[in-house]
Design a protein around this motif. Structure first.
Motif, PDB file in Angstrom:
ATOM      1  N   ALA A  24      -6.259  -1.519  -3.333  1.00  0.00           N
ATOM      2  CA  ALA A  24      -6.003  -2.403  -2.428  1.00  0.00           C
ATOM      3  C   ALA A  24      -7.151  -3.220  -1.829  1.00  0.00           C
ATOM      4  N   LEU A  25      -8.222  -2.784  -2.056  1.00  0.00           N
ATOM      5  CA  LEU A  25      -9.479  -3.197  -1.475  1.00  0.00           C
ATOM      6  C   LEU A  25     -10.399  -3.835  -2.420  1.00  0.00           C
ATOM      7  N   THR A  54     -11.589  -4.650   9.293  1.00  0.00           N
ATOM      8  CA  THR A  54     -11.485  -3.301  10.111  1.00  0.00           C
ATOM      9  C   THR A  54     -11.584  -3.869  11.878  1.00  0.00           C
ATOM     10  N   PHE A  84       0.992   4.021  -2.937  1.00  0.00           N
ATOM     11  CA  PHE A  84       0.732   5.576  -2.549  1.00  0.00           C
ATOM     12  C   PHE A  84       1.927   6.345  -3.199  1.00  0.00           C
ATOM     13  N   ILE A 110       0.935  -1.233  -0.177  1.00  0.00           N
ATOM     14  CA  ILE A 110       0.055   0.048  -0.048  1.00  0.00           C
ATOM     15  C   ILE A 110       0.983   1.273   0.018  1.00  0.00           C
ATOM     16  N   LYS A 111       1.893   1.160   0.875  1.00  0.00           N
ATOM     17  CA  LYS A 111       3.042   2.563   0.783  1.00  0.00           C
ATOM     18  C   LYS A 111       3.466   2.657  -0.402  1.00  0.00           C
ATOM     19  N   ALA A 134      -4.350   8.651  -1.805  1.00  0.00           N
ATOM     20  CA  ALA A 134      -4.630   7.714  -0.718  1.00  0.00           C
ATOM     21  C   ALA A 134      -5.875   6.905  -1.029  1.00  0.00           C
ATOM     22  N   ASN A 135      -6.863   7.594  -1.048  1.00  0.00           N
ATOM     23  CA  ASN A 135      -8.195   6.975  -1.188  1.00  0.00           C
ATOM     24  C   ASN A 135      -8.216   6.120  -2.560  1.00  0.00           C
ATOM     25  N   TYR A 143      -5.963   3.011  -1.691  1.00  0.00           N
ATOM     26  CA  TYR A 143      -6.908   2.066  -0.762  1.00  0.00           C
ATOM     27  C   TYR A 143      -7.830   1.206  -1.554  1.00  0.00           C
TER      28      TYR A 143
END
Length: 147
Positions: A112-113, A125, A19, A15-16, A105-106, A109
């Motif tokens: 990723a999701l 979560t 981003f 994720i990093k 960032a959104n 994510y």
């Protein structure tokens, strides 16, 4: 269970990386973004508090603030309660960058999701929050044991 730690680490690392790939055009490192994000949420805090929030050393935070200040994104101001201390404030010029970074960032994510149902995401979560809570409690207990 043994692979859980590795999977959590890999997911965070990827994720990093996603981003950072998306944010490259802004020429900001992840630590610089995290610093701006922390200031956006809590403007006017000390360098020490800011370093703790983004989990950086004092020296690293000083370098990050120097760079962001040179770019006109933050400013140092005297702390009215302690003349020796400086408060770090986010500059107006950082506003559009913070908005862009939130969108980046959104998007990272969302990538990723993909393929995770809302119910599974809710469970993930909750589970991750429980892991954080458990480890924070353990860390506090460990501090008490060390005394």
């Amino acid at each position: 269970m043994q692979n859980l730690g590795l999977m959590l680490h890999d997911a965070a690392r990827l994720i990093k990386s996603e981003f950072e790939r998306r944010a490259r055009g802004h020429r900001l490192s992840l630590m610089q973004w995290r610093t701006l994000g922390a200031l956006h949420r809590s403007d006017g805090i000390s360098q020490t508090a800011l370093a703790a929030r983004v989990e950086a050393s004092q020296m690293t935070m000083s370098d990050i603030i120097d760079r962001l200040e040179a770019d006109g994104l933050v400013r140092r101001e005297s702390d009215p309660s302690d003349r020796r201390a400086k408060l770090i404030r986010i500059a107006d010029a950082a506003g559009p960058i913070v908005a862009d970074m939130h969108a980046i960032a959104n998007d990272a994510y969302a990538t990723a999701l993909q393929g995770i149902s809302p119910a599974d995401l809710e469970g993930l979560t909750r589970s991750l929050q429980q892991i954080v809570t458990n480890l924070e409690i353990a860390a506090t207990e460990h501090k008490d044991d060390a005394r």
